[in-house]
Design an enzyme around this catalytic site. Structure first.
Site, short mmCIF file in Angstrom:
data_model
loop_
_atom_site.label_atom_id
_atom_site.label_comp_id
_atom_site.label_asym_id
_atom_site.label_seq_id
_atom_site.Cartn_x
_atom_site.Cartn_y
_atom_site.Cartn_z
N GLU A 167 -10.22 -12.93 -2.45
CA GLU A 167 -9.10 -13.82 -2.80
C GLU A 167 -8.78 -13.73 -4.28
O GLU A 167 -7.61 -13.81 -4.68
CB GLU A 167 -9.44 -15.28 -2.43
CG GLU A 167 -8.29 -16.25 -2.57
CD GLU A 167 -7.99 -16.70 -3.98
OE1 GLU A 167 -6.81 -16.96 -4.30
OE2 GLU A 167 -8.94 -16.81 -4.79
N GLU A 168 -9.81 -13.56 -5.11
CA GLU A 168 -9.61 -13.60 -6.55
C GLU A 168 -8.77 -12.43 -7.07
O GLU A 168 -8.23 -12.51 -8.18
CB GLU A 168 -10.97 -13.62 -7.28
CG GLU A 168 -11.79 -14.89 -7.07
CD GLU A 168 -11.15 -16.13 -7.66
OE1 GLU A 168 -10.10 -16.02 -8.32
OE2 GLU A 168 -11.71 -17.23 -7.47
N HIS A 216 -12.95 -21.53 -12.84
CA HIS A 216 -13.12 -20.28 -13.60
C HIS A 216 -13.86 -20.51 -14.93
O HIS A 216 -13.99 -19.57 -15.72
CB HIS A 216 -11.78 -19.57 -13.85
CG HIS A 216 -11.13 -19.06 -12.60
ND1 HIS A 216 -10.28 -17.96 -12.59
CD2 HIS A 216 -11.19 -19.47 -11.32
CE1 HIS A 216 -9.86 -17.75 -11.36
NE2 HIS A 216 -10.40 -18.67 -10.57
N ASP A 218 -15.49 -14.70 -2.16
CA ASP A 218 -15.81 -13.92 -3.35
C ASP A 218 -16.02 -14.77 -4.59
O ASP A 218 -15.52 -15.88 -4.71
CB ASP A 218 -14.73 -12.86 -3.62
CG ASP A 218 -13.32 -13.45 -3.67
OD1 ASP A 218 -13.06 -14.45 -3.00
OD2 ASP A 218 -12.48 -12.88 -4.40
#
Length: 392
Positions: A139-140, A363, A80
């Site tokens: 996962e995020e 990020h 993701d």
């Protein structure tokens, strides 16, 4: 310990590996929205003749069955992307989706695992055991691993291994020390209720802004004064919503934050102390407090035998100087849900290179990877599986 056939295969497929990563990078999908990525992975595996099944709502579990009996090792790659706007729009493989970007390297993880699968599949007749491939969504938001475990991801698995590209480490370096790697990641929400009123008449009110501010200023002493200073922990207040107007004393205040640590007993203690502080601060002012504490991911604790195997494999495959000892991070990783079920380890593969402008933090809108690291990661996946299955 390592397979030279696998090494040559990874080298042969290095250009395809880069192309796969760039395709995935240009087509990011957020957590639980990885429909196109899932479809692409399924088609790629089908072309290789590797059996697979889709998980719900997205994700893939596949299996390479070895030609000889043995154990089963699982390899995990997440898929993701993030709600981040890509800033390097001039890149030929920049995100085509506004406000979405692979800003954490999951595009690399998926591409590396696909090429590792291709290399392993070519050696499957020589494999004493099976390799399970986990292409994980979400996962995020720390939900994907738990969902795959519920759908049988580690049933019959003896060991699990994962990789994360790491921009804070030099390209090609590999870090996988035994013990803590990623911290547990919890959320908390504290709602204070006072009594609102006119800003000119504080004597008739209980100011929730004062209560919340006092809590924020005092709650850090949970870390600094109530836990063993040798037990690392972080408590961060990231959001505070209070009040409605400049001349109205606030009746309500809501605080949200996160707690990170490595030790389960420390985690329990912080949860209790946070509630204790909220209730007593509210009582001082005559307000009330409601505390919601949500446990997120567990700490990622590398099994010693598995971590040592990673180090041995990396040293033999790439040379002793590739080994790096990255300190544990307070970041969270839902790979921990697999380690709750079976032993294993989680390695970092460096991709930071200032000469290529790939040292930006994960990020960040300028996050990118040194693509020379892709082959390191793909080979580490495949060689670890080979070494584990061929071990005593």
């Amino acid at each position: 310990m390592i397979s030279h056939k696998i090494k040559e295969a990874i080298k042969e497929y290095s250009e395809e590996l880069t192309e796969l990563r760039r395709k995935l990078h240009s087509e990011p999908e957020l957590s639980w929205e990885e429909e196109n990525t899932t479809r692409f992975v399924c088609e790629y595996l089908e072309n290789l003749g590797i059996s697979y099944r889709r998980t719900e709502p997205t994700g893939v579990i596949a299996e390479i069955r070895g030609g000889k009996p043995g154990k089963t090792v699982a390899l995990r790659g997440d898929m993701d992307a993030l709600s981040v706007e890509q800033l390097d729009k001039e890149l030929p493989y920049a995100s085509r989706e506004d406000g979405k970007m692979h800003a954490c390297g999951h595009d690399a993880h998926t591409a590396m695992l696909l090429i590792a699968a291709k290399a392993l599949n070519e050696s499957k007749d020589e494999l004493p055991g099976n390799v399970r491939l986990l292409f994980q969504p979400a996962e995020e938001v720390a939900e994907g691993a738990k969902a795959l475990v519920k759908q049988g991801a580690v049933e019959g698995v003896d060991n699990v291994f994962g990789i994360h590209i790491w921009s804070q480490m030099p390209t090609h370096k590999v870090s996988c020390p035994p013990g803590p790697s990623f911290a547990s990641a919890d959320l908390f929400k504290v709602s204070f209720k006072g009594r609102g009123g006119h800003g000119a008449m504080p004597e008739d009110c209980i100011d929730a802004a004062i209560v919340a501010s006092s809590f924020v200023m005092n709650v850090q002493s949970v870390i600094s004064r109530t836990i063993d200073p040798q037990q690392g922990a972080v408590l961060t207040v990231g959001k505070m919503v209070v009040g409605t107007r400049f001349n109205v004393i606030a009746e309500n205040a809501v605080i949200e934050g996160t707690v990170r640590c490595f030790d389960p007993a420390t985690r329990d203690h912080i949860e209790k102390q946070l509630a204790h502080y909220a209730e007593h601060v509210a009582a001082i002012y005559g307000a009330t407090a409601d505390v919601e504490y949500i446990r997120g991911t567990q700490a990622v604790i590398n099994d010693e035998a598995s971590a040592r195997l990673v180090q041995s494999v990396a040293a033999e495959a790439f040379g002793e100087d590739v080994l790096h000892n990255e300190k544990p991070t307070m970041g969270g990783e839902d790979f921990s849900y697999y380690l709750d079920e079976v032993p294993g380890s989680f390695a970092l593969v460096g991709s930071g290179n200032p000469d290529k402008d790939t040292q930006w933090a994960h990020h960040h809108g300028r996050f990118n990877i040194d693509e020379d690291a892709l082959a390191t990661g793909a080979e580490l996946y495949a060689q670890y599986a080979w070494a584990y299955l061929n071990g005593e």
